[in-house]
Design a protein around this motif. Sequence first.
Motif, PDB file in Angstrom:
ATOM      1  N   THR A  16       0.815  -1.219   0.000  1.00  0.00           N
ATOM      2  CA  THR A  16       0.000   0.000   0.000  1.00  0.00           C
ATOM      3  C   THR A  16       0.845   1.264   0.000  1.00  0.00           C
ATOM      4  O   THR A  16       0.343   2.336  -0.322  1.00  0.00           O
ATOM      5  N   LEU A  42      -0.872   7.577   2.821  1.00  0.00           N
ATOM      6  CA  LEU A  42      -2.296   7.327   2.604  1.00  0.00           C
ATOM      7  C   LEU A  42      -2.770   8.103   1.385  1.00  0.00           C
ATOM      8  O   LEU A  42      -2.276   9.196   1.101  1.00  0.00           O
ATOM      9  N   ARG A  43      -3.737   7.553   0.671  1.00  0.00           N
ATOM     10  CA  ARG A  43      -4.237   8.217  -0.534  1.00  0.00           C
ATOM     11  C   ARG A  43      -4.948   9.518  -0.167  1.00  0.00           C
ATOM     12  O   ARG A  43      -5.860   9.520   0.663  1.00  0.00           O
ATOM     13  N   GLY A  45      -7.348  12.498   0.300  1.00  0.00           N
ATOM     14  CA  GLY A  45      -8.794  12.637   0.222  1.00  0.00           C
ATOM     15  C   GLY A  45      -9.584  11.432   0.698  1.00  0.00           C
ATOM     16  O   GLY A  45     -10.788  11.529   0.902  1.00  0.00           O
ATOM     17  N   GLN A  46      -8.929  10.286   0.892  1.00  0.00           N
ATOM     18  CA  GLN A  46      -9.620   9.078   1.345  1.00  0.00           C
ATOM     19  C   GLN A  46      -9.745   9.077   2.867  1.00  0.00           C
ATOM     20  O   GLN A  46      -8.837   9.525   3.571  1.00  0.00           O
ATOM     21  N   LEU A  47     -10.860   8.551   3.375  1.00  0.00           N
ATOM     22  CA  LEU A  47     -11.050   8.431   4.818  1.00  0.00           C
ATOM     23  C   LEU A  47     -10.388   7.156   5.333  1.00  0.00           C
ATOM     24  O   LEU A  47     -10.461   6.101   4.696  1.00  0.00           O
ATOM     25  N   TYR A  48      -9.756   7.273   6.510  1.00  0.00           N
ATOM     26  CA  TYR A  48      -9.094   6.151   7.168  1.00  0.00           C
ATOM     27  C   TYR A  48      -9.428   6.181   8.649  1.00  0.00           C
ATOM     28  O   TYR A  48      -9.811   7.213   9.190  1.00  0.00           O
ATOM     29  N   THR A  66      -8.121  11.774   7.286  1.00  0.00           N
ATOM     30  CA  THR A  66      -8.226  11.854   5.834  1.00  0.00           C
ATOM     31  C   THR A  66      -6.821  11.808   5.260  1.00  0.00           C
ATOM     32  O   THR A  66      -5.934  12.533   5.718  1.00  0.00           O
ATOM     33  N   GLY A  67      -6.607  10.944   4.272  1.00  0.00           N
ATOM     34  CA  GLY A  67      -5.297  10.812   3.652  1.00  0.00           C
ATOM     35  C   GLY A  67      -4.823  12.124   3.052  1.00  0.00           C
ATOM     36  O   GLY A  67      -5.621  12.952   2.615  1.00  0.00           O
ATOM     37  N   GLY A  92      -8.824   1.670   5.522  1.00  0.00           N
ATOM     38  CA  GLY A  92      -9.625   2.583   4.725  1.00  0.00           C
ATOM     39  C   GLY A  92     -11.090   2.499   5.103  1.00  0.00           C
ATOM     40  O   GLY A  92     -11.507   1.612   5.858  1.00  0.00           O
ATOM     41  N   HIS A  93     -11.889   3.407   4.551  1.00  0.00           N
ATOM     42  CA  HIS A  93     -13.323   3.431   4.853  1.00  0.00           C
ATOM     43  C   HIS A  93     -14.017   2.143   4.422  1.00  0.00           C
ATOM     44  O   HIS A  93     -15.050   1.777   4.958  1.00  0.00           O
ATOM     45  N   ASP A  94     -13.414   1.422   3.477  1.00  0.00           N
ATOM     46  CA  ASP A  94     -13.978   0.156   3.008  1.00  0.00           C
ATOM     47  C   ASP A  94     -13.511  -1.036   3.841  1.00  0.00           C
ATOM     48  O   ASP A  94     -13.858  -2.180   3.562  1.00  0.00           O
TER      49      ASP A  94
END
Length: 116
Positions: A16, A42-43, A45-48, A66-67, A92-94
């Motif tokens: 990752t 971390l990517r 804008g992505q939520l973690y 947030t990444g 991640g959020h998923d």
Amino acid sequence: MPNEVTLVADAADRSTGASLSVVVVDDGQSDRAAVRATVMGLRPGQLYRLYATDRDGRIWELAVLTGSDGPQEVEANCPVPLDALARFSVSGHDGALAVQADVVDPASPSPAEAPR
């Protein structure tokens, strides 16, 4: 001044590109330890979510972040007793695991220094 107990966790995930460094300090004055984590890779804008896991496999969410392009500093309180902490992770959020770091007591000898 009370004795402080410190634990650390540090890891990088090659698949990752994320890394996680955690310092946990318990001053013995409260029922929660202070967690300071640095997360990178971390990517944007992505939520973690940052989690703590105890030795029995129970999981606590400590923070939502947030990444971003650079390192992120996260401070949180951890409800898990220091002697029961096993690892920290960021997902991640998923629910996909970004990085996981096992807890190490810096006062304990490394495997190379341990008595045989």
